[in-house]
Design an enzyme around this catalytic site. Structure first.
Site, PDB file in Angstrom:
ATOM      1  N   PHE A  89       0.797  -1.235   0.000  1.00 30.01           N
ATOM      2  CA  PHE A  89       0.000   0.000   0.000  1.00 30.01           C
ATOM      3  C   PHE A  89       0.831   1.289   0.000  1.00 30.01           C
ATOM      4  CE2 PHE A  89      -3.436  -2.366   2.739  1.00 30.01           C
ATOM      5  CZ  PHE A  89      -3.766  -3.150   1.662  1.00 30.01           C
ATOM      6  N   ASN A  92       0.513  -8.277   1.528  1.00 27.16           N
ATOM      7  CA  ASN A  92       1.743  -7.495   1.686  1.00 27.16           C
ATOM      8  C   ASN A  92       1.766  -6.549   2.872  1.00 27.16           C
ATOM      9  OD1 ASN A  92       2.814  -8.741  -0.583  1.00 27.16           O
ATOM     10  ND2 ASN A  92       1.650  -7.360  -1.920  1.00 27.16           N
TER      11      ASN A  92
HETATM   12  C1  LIG Z   1       1.560  -4.178  -8.838  1.00 30.17           C
HETATM   13  C2  LIG Z   1       0.234  -4.486  -8.236  1.00 30.17           C
HETATM   14  C3  LIG Z   1      -0.286  -3.660  -7.245  1.00 30.17           C
HETATM   15  C4  LIG Z   1      -1.521  -3.942  -6.672  1.00 30.17           C
HETATM   16  N1  LIG Z   1      -1.999  -3.112  -5.707  1.00 30.17           N
HETATM   17  C5  LIG Z   1      -3.215  -3.368  -5.168  1.00 30.17           C
HETATM   18  C6  LIG Z   1      -3.762  -2.494  -4.196  1.00 30.17           C
HETATM   19  O1  LIG Z   1      -3.166  -1.482  -3.822  1.00 30.17           O
HETATM   20  N2  LIG Z   1      -4.976  -2.817  -3.676  1.00 30.17           N
HETATM   21  C7  LIG Z   1      -5.687  -3.916  -4.074  1.00 30.17           C
HETATM   22  O2  LIG Z   1      -6.797  -4.164  -3.568  1.00 30.17           O
HETATM   23  N3  LIG Z   1      -5.198  -4.744  -5.015  1.00 30.17           N
HETATM   24  C8  LIG Z   1      -4.002  -4.500  -5.562  1.00 30.17           C
HETATM   25  N4  LIG Z   1      -3.504  -5.341  -6.520  1.00 30.17           N
HETATM   26  C9  LIG Z   1      -4.284  -6.548  -6.899  1.00 30.17           C
HETATM   27  C10 LIG Z   1      -5.179  -6.305  -8.120  1.00 30.17           C
HETATM   28  O3  LIG Z   1      -6.171  -5.354  -7.858  1.00 30.17           O
HETATM   29  C11 LIG Z   1      -5.860  -7.631  -8.538  1.00 30.17           C
HETATM   30  O4  LIG Z   1      -6.717  -8.056  -7.508  1.00 30.17           O
HETATM   31  C12 LIG Z   1      -4.866  -8.722  -8.846  1.00 30.17           C
HETATM   32  O5  LIG Z   1      -3.730  -8.206  -9.516  1.00 30.17           O
HETATM   33  C13 LIG Z   1      -5.488  -9.804  -9.714  1.00 30.17           C
HETATM   34  O6  LIG Z   1      -5.883  -9.290 -10.963  1.00 30.17           O
HETATM   35  P1  LIG Z   1      -5.010  -9.479 -12.304  1.00 30.17           P
HETATM   36  O7  LIG Z   1      -4.713 -10.949 -12.414  1.00 30.17           O
HETATM   37  O8  LIG Z   1      -5.898  -8.962 -13.391  1.00 30.17           O
HETATM   38  O9  LIG Z   1      -3.792  -8.675 -12.162  1.00 30.17           O
HETATM   39  C14 LIG Z   1      -2.266  -5.082  -7.107  1.00 30.17           C
HETATM   40  C15 LIG Z   1      -1.750  -5.889  -8.123  1.00 30.17           C
HETATM   41  C16 LIG Z   1      -0.524  -5.610  -8.683  1.00 30.17           C
HETATM   42  C17 LIG Z   1      -0.006  -6.508  -9.775  1.00 30.17           C
END
Ligand SMILES: Cc1cc2nc3c(=O)[nH]c(=O)nc-3n(C[C@H](O)[C@H](O)[C@H](O)COP(=O)(O)O)c2cc1C
Length: 332
Positions: free
Chosen positions: A108, A172
């Site tokens: 975060f 995290n």
């Molecule tokens: C670099 C990165 C940062 C992320 N930061 C957050 C975050 O701050 N808050 C959150 O709820 N999810 C965060 N996520 C998770 C994404 O919102 C999502 O739930 C997750 O990546 C799965 O989706 P995807 O497979 O399309 O990437 C993050 C993902 C990535 C890769």
């Protein structure tokens, strides 16, 4: 599909740092786009299409206008914590392009709720698309006081959020996922849901779940949050499970293709478990949605809305347009 993807030539940390600048440059020359397919109305919120940007892409709410030029159906900003905080120390992002996988250990990083307020205040109301605000706690706040952090961010941003996402599923922030344990959830969630209504305004609140919950815990979390009056669920955050072929570190969360099956299973189990109870609730599927076909598959499985983060990295900014074109051929 865009074949020229120069950002994939850069190291993940460089391309991650540059992506807001690239997005701002890209968006500066374009108007807001509306791609209308499967329009959807929920509690007065209008979604011209069901595909949105997942949490974490715009951590401070300063990229919303630029994301609107891509034709997104909605935007989720955050995770936003009360006070500003830096990322976890050390390496925080990795990419495996061949396996379409991302790994992150960010924790975060964001400029805090007051900064997000300044950014969101600058957007005209009603918003061009719904804006969801993803809320978290500062890493120094102990779990027994965590609800106070969430309420503080909600109170600060209430006027500018179309819905809040309560994020206790990130791997995290140390011990954050403990709050998702059925024994802890009620004490944490009840006071937050108590402030859903304030100053004549009711803002829907969704809970973002971990893909790593055992079945029994998943069902308890759904039951408890439903009983307390949650308005919907986002399924799912990143996973701590590792497939054998991935060489990512043990800590941190994985997104993209390795999450595809896991996230689909959670969606299927949740939809089945909730049954009729999900009628006026919102179910959003995210995790491994990398192609237009994947988007439509999640909708056909019962998701009301779909989000992606990794598709923006591996396919690029035209993912929303490509999905629109695919959906037009498929549904119209
Ligand atoms: C670099 C990165 C940062 C992320 N930061 C957050 C975050 O701050 N808050 C959150 O709820 N999810 C965060 N996520 C998770 C994404 O919102 C999502 O739930 C997750 O990546 C799965 O989706 P995807 O497979 O399309 O990437 C993050 C993902 C990535 C890769």
């Amino acid at each position: 599909m865009l074949e020229f993807k120069p950002w994939l030539w850069l190291s993940p940390s460089v391309s991650h740092s540059l992506s807001p600048i690239i997005l701002q440059l890209f968006g500066s020359f374009r108007d807001y786009q509306t791609f209308t397919w499967k329009p959807f109305n929920w509690r007065g919120l209008e979604f011209t299409n069901p595909l949105g940007v997942a949490g974490g892409m715009d951590k401070n709410g300063h990229l919303v206008k630029h994301l609107w030029t891509l034709g997104v159906g909605f935007v989720e900003v955050g995770t936003i914590t009360p006070k500003p905080q830096r990322a976890n120390p050390g390496e925080i992002i990795r990419r495996d392009t061949k396996q379409q996988a991302l790994w992150n250990k960010m924790g975060f990083p964001n400029r805090g709720a007051k900064s997000a307020l300044r950014n969101l205040k600058g957007l005209k109301s009603p918003h061009f698309t719904p804006i969801f605000v993803n809320v978290g706690k500062n890493r120094t706040t102990p779990n027994d006081k965590a609800h106070e952090d969430y309420i503080q961010v909600i109170d600060t941003l209430r006027e500018h959020a179309d819905a809040f996402v309560i994020n206790i599923s990130s791997p995290n922030t140390a011990d954050l996922r403990e709050l998702l344990q059925p024994t802890n959830l009620k004490g944490f969630l009840a006071p937050i849901l108590n402030v859903k209504q304030k100053d004549g305004r009711t803002t829907p609140m969704l809970l973002k779940l971990s893909p790593d919950l055992e079945d029994q815990d998943l069902f308890s979390v759904l039951d408890i949050s439903y009983e307390l009056g949650i308005d919907g669920w986002i399924l799912t955050n990143t996973t701590t499970t590792r497939t054998l072929s991935l060489s990512f570190p043990k800590e941190g969360g994985v997104s993209g293709k390795p999450l595809y099956d896991i996230s689909k299973k959670i969606l299927e189990k949740s939809v089945n478990h909730l049954g009729e109870r999900r009628r006026d609730k919102l179910v959003i599927s995210v995790g491994g949605v990398l192609t237009p076909e994947d988007v439509c598959e999640r909708l056909e499985m019962g998701a009301n809305l779909v989000q992606s983060y990794s598709a923006l990295v591996f396919s690029g900014p035209f993912f929303f347009r490509d999905t629109f074109e695919y959906a037009k051929r498929k549904y119209y």
